[in-house]
Design an enzyme around this catalytic site. Structure first.
Site, mmCIF file in Angstrom:
data_model
loop_
_atom_site.group_PDB
_atom_site.id
_atom_site.type_symbol
_atom_site.label_atom_id
_atom_site.label_comp_id
_atom_site.label_asym_id
_atom_site.label_seq_id
_atom_site.Cartn_x
_atom_site.Cartn_y
_atom_site.Cartn_z
ATOM 1 N N GLU A 342 0.659 -1.258 0.195
ATOM 2 C CA GLU A 342 0.078 0.031 -0.026
ATOM 3 C C GLU A 342 0.744 1.206 -0.122
ATOM 4 O OE1 GLU A 342 -3.979 -1.552 2.333
ATOM 5 O OE2 GLU A 342 -2.598 -0.736 3.595
ATOM 6 N N PHE A 434 -8.882 -11.971 10.160
ATOM 7 C CA PHE A 434 -9.874 -12.307 11.554
ATOM 8 C C PHE A 434 -10.344 -10.826 12.124
ATOM 9 C CE2 PHE A 434 -8.463 -16.588 13.078
ATOM 10 C CZ PHE A 434 -8.709 -17.151 11.966
ATOM 11 N N TRP A 483 -5.659 -7.680 12.071
ATOM 12 C CA TRP A 483 -5.326 -6.323 12.026
ATOM 13 C C TRP A 483 -6.227 -5.571 13.248
ATOM 14 C CZ3 TRP A 483 -1.263 -5.411 9.225
ATOM 15 C CH2 TRP A 483 -0.799 -6.370 8.424
#
Length: 772
Positions: A342, A434, A483
């Protein structure tokens, strides 16, 4: 003499009862992940205070002490470890080099347990299997009286399908301390997982002490506390703003964590992001960026990510090499993760240093400059006998020669890398993120978005069907990623990890032809019990009822379908004032209602409701199925179900993309509802949503007007609500009470906030207008 005979007879009878052991069947074996081969034999082995562990000098003690300590806690036994083989009642550990590195063999007989393995991890996994053969109470943190600690006579041959079985824990967005990381390591070991990928660096926090660059943690480890705001609604900060929220791990703490992980056969992979996701480093040392402007550590979401390392300056690479030297002194891992994802390269396009580098190295563009960056770092990492791994963006511009790819944007990166002969760890966001919701959003804590239920994690397979055999051989395995933008506490973190980690563990350990969701559903209940004893805040989302609701506007009826993740789940329901605990109705077909009805439902197990009770009130108000005229049209991006959306009884959820919401961008809302004939009204209710992250705000005012002919309207009521900070997603019914009167036409005007506190436009979301 007669009395003595009676006593002996009683003892013999009691002894016979003791020997009448439970007979085990395949359904009683609830091991996760499922072993390769299981054979159940008659009889049981019972642990008691005289059981010994037979270990020779060439076998590590750590796996034994895990089980030894369990028995000390739950039974008060101090089981002995011996190097002399007992005659019976023992657990024997034997090194057998014919086993693969992580494989083990377990044989249980009436008088002994034999474990064979070739490595510490193999012995550890055998102990974990014994754990799961024992009653779930073995995980208790308090002493238990009058318990039998037996396991069936069984033969197991087992080993993992993949060698990389991991979890990524982001401690940058929200900081987690040493003790919690150790708890996560315990959880990984319990599920026979062997990699903990620590995300130590990101825009919002630098979490690893680097002695040569102390400002990385003095400045980069702390941010301005804006936890009262939604992650993506947090305001920009200045370089001079003092950070108070955060933390970091010292090198000594990290070494302690590494040592602990090694004792549990878990390898820790450190991630030091580059060239993007590094605002925390640039806040500490601005010269690392192209512009060299002082910046603050962001308190929340950053997009696009333009404050990145300058690829043109030699000082950048000196800094990164210095950092990595200290990182590699802490972490003995084979891999060093460098992120690589990113990176928005707009600053590189205007930077004289970067453009000079492009010219001097004969590069075509900024993508190739990133490739140069990654290849250069790989050469340095390789020189220290380590391997580079990064997110699949490192493929852009050409992949470094010996790099390993972590494929997260679906499986495309993995396919591309394996086709080029590179190793891959598969972690597609579709099955492995998750931080996504795992149940209906209305019932779940705040998450980043997406939907990843337990059953979908279980479907994950790191190998893609289209891969050749050679390409499949480059797939090291898979991992989940957690995250932490929306995860501020360890309790929330556990909720997101468990039980999905159990599903993932089987996906990356067990043979593909062994996977069976219904079988796993039977075994996971035992794991839930273990979580309870361990004090793990696991999610019960798989039990949650997921309704599907359809409205027939012509018949003015609503059909409600109830389901959850389990095949043939025992779902029962009641209507209105009835209690689920009394006489629930077994759900067999859709429930059809034609009047205002309260529906309560739950999954049942052993005739008791389990999980959170589903409750919904389907309201048939006076506006249902009537005509709605939109004076101000809604956005074509959020159209709901069309012109009947606001009067179809269907309520939207916290998922603003569920198809039940209509929305207005910047504009106010104004509609007129025709009741077709005059009717008495005394209240209008407007259903709305607030989710400040993506710019969705509650209305600041609602006005209600009524009329008889559709032309002349009189204002009959209003409510006002000033803007307020809101870090959550919230659904709210705004009630406008009016004096009881007769009307046919109802005009509702709703004021949009219009000015986003963070800048940009604002959305107004409405799902229903109820007329009473």
């Amino acid at each position: 003499m007669k009395q003595l005979t009676i006593i002996i007879s009683i003892l013999l009878v009691l002894g016979c009862k003791t020997n009448e052991k439970r007979i085990y069947a395949e359904k009683d074996i609830k091991i996760i992940p499922k072993p390769q081969m299981i054979k159940i034999n008659p009889g049981v082995f019972e642990f008691n205070e005289n059981t010994k562990f037979f270990i020779t000098n060439d076998i590590p003690n750590e796996p034994v002490y895990v089980l030894k300590n369990n028995f000390k806690t739950v039974a008060g036994w101090d089981l002995k470890v011996t190097e002399k083989q007992p005659k019976k009642n023992y657990v024997a550990f034997t090194v057998d080099k014919t086993n693969q590195p992580e494989a083990y063999e377990l044989k249980v007989d009436n008088d002994r347990i034999e474990i064979k393995a070739s490595s510490p991890s193999g012995f550890s996994y055998a102990i974990e299997t014994i754990h799961q053969l024992l009653p779930s109470e073995i995980e208790s943190k308090t002493k238990l009286e009058n318990r039998t600690w037996e396991i069936p006579n069984i033969e197991i041959k087992d080993g993992p399908r993949f060698k990389w079985r991991g979890l990524m824990l982001d401690i940058s967005r929200h900081f987690f301390d040493k003790d919690y990381i150790k708890q996560v390591i315990d959880g990984l070991a319990m599920h026979k997982m062997n990699v903990l990928h620590l995300h130590l660096v990101d825009d919002q926090g630098w979490r690893i002490e680097i002695k040569k660059y102390p400002k990385l943690t003095e400045v980069g480890g702390w941010r301005v506390d804006q936890e009262n705001l939604h992650w993506n609604a947090r305001l920009p900060v200045k370089a001079e703003d003092k950070g108070t929220y955060g933390g970091f791990l010292t090198q000594e703490e990290l070494k302690e964590i590494v040592k602990y992980a090694q004792s549990r056969n878990v390898e820790i992979i450190p991630e030091i992001e580059m060239p993007a996701h590094v605002s925390s480093a640039i806040a500490a040392y601005p010269h690392l960026s192209c512009k060299e402007n002082p910046i603050g550590v962001p308190s929340g979401g950053v997009w696009p990510i333009t404050d990145i390392y300058c690829a043109g300056k030699e000082s950048t690479f000196t800094f990164l090499e210095d950092v990595l030297v200290e990182v590699m002194e802490i972490f003995p891992s084979k891999y060093i993760h460098i992120g690589g994802d990113e990176a928005t390269k707009t600053n590189w396009e205007k930077c004289q240093h970067c453009q000079k580098r492009i010219a001097e190295e004969g590069l075509q563009n900024e993508e190739e400059l990133q490739s140069y960056f990654i290849k250069r770092m790989e050469k340095f990492i390789n020189s220290h006998e380590k391997k580079l791994i990064g997110w699949d963006e490192i493929l852009e511009g050409g992949l470094a020669p010996d790099a390993t790819v972590m494929s997260w944007r679906g499986v495309k990166g993995g396919l591309e890398a394996t086709a080029q002969g590179h190793d891959v760890v598969m972690t597609p966001n579709s099955h492995c993120y998750f931080d996504y919701y795992q149940g209906p959003q209305n019932e779940e804590p705040l998450a980043i978005g997406g939907y990843l239920p337990l059953s979908k994690v279980y479907q994950f397979d790191p190998i893609v069907d289209s891969m050749t055999t050679e390409e499949a051989n480059h797939v090291l395995g898979g991992q989940a990623n957690l995250w932490s933008e929306y995860i501020p506490t360890k309790e929330h973190s556990q909720y997101m990890i468990y039980p999905r980690l159990a599903a993932l563990s089987e996906a990356v350990w067990s043979a593909k032809n062994q996977k069976d969701w219904d079988d796993f559903s039977n075994r996971i209940t035992s794991m839930f019990q273990r979580y309870e004893y361990l004090g793990i805040n696991y999610a019960k989302s798989s039990y949650l009822i997921r309704p599907e609701i359809e409205t027939n506007l012509e018949k003015k009826s609503v059909s409600l379908t109830l389901q959850n993740e389990y095949t043939n789940a025992d779902i029962r329901y009641v209507l209105n004032d009835s209690r689920l605990e009394d006489t629930p109705i077994k759900y067999k077909h859709p429930i059809v209602v034609t009047q205002t009805t309260i529906v309560k439902a739950s999954m049942f197990k052993e005739n008791k409701p389990i999980g959170k009770v589903f409750r919904d009130t389907i309201v048939f108000h006076k506006g249902v199925a009537n005509n709605v005229v939109y004076t101000i049209p809604y956005s074509d991006r959020y159209t709901g179900t069309g012109k009947s959306t606001l009067v179809n009884t269907l309520r939207g959820t916290k998922n603003f993309q569920d198809g039940q919401w209509q929305a207005w961008l910047k504009d106010d809302m104004e509609v007129i509802i025709d009741l077709k004939k005059g009717d008495t009204i005394n209240q209008v209710i407007v259903g709305s949503m607030e989710n400040q992250g993506p710019g969705i705000y509650f209305p600041i005012a609602i006005e209600v007007f009524t009329g008889i002919d559709g032309k002349d309207f009189k204002k009959v009521g209003e409510v006002k609500r000033p803007y307020a900070d809101n870090a959550t997603i919230e659904l709210k019914d705004f009630k406008v009470n009016v004096e009881k009167h007769t009307a046919r036409f109802i005009k509702v005007k709703i004021a949009n906030l219009k000015e986003n506190p963070k800048g940009g436009d604002t959305w107004l979301f409405i799902d229903e207008i109820l007329i009473n």
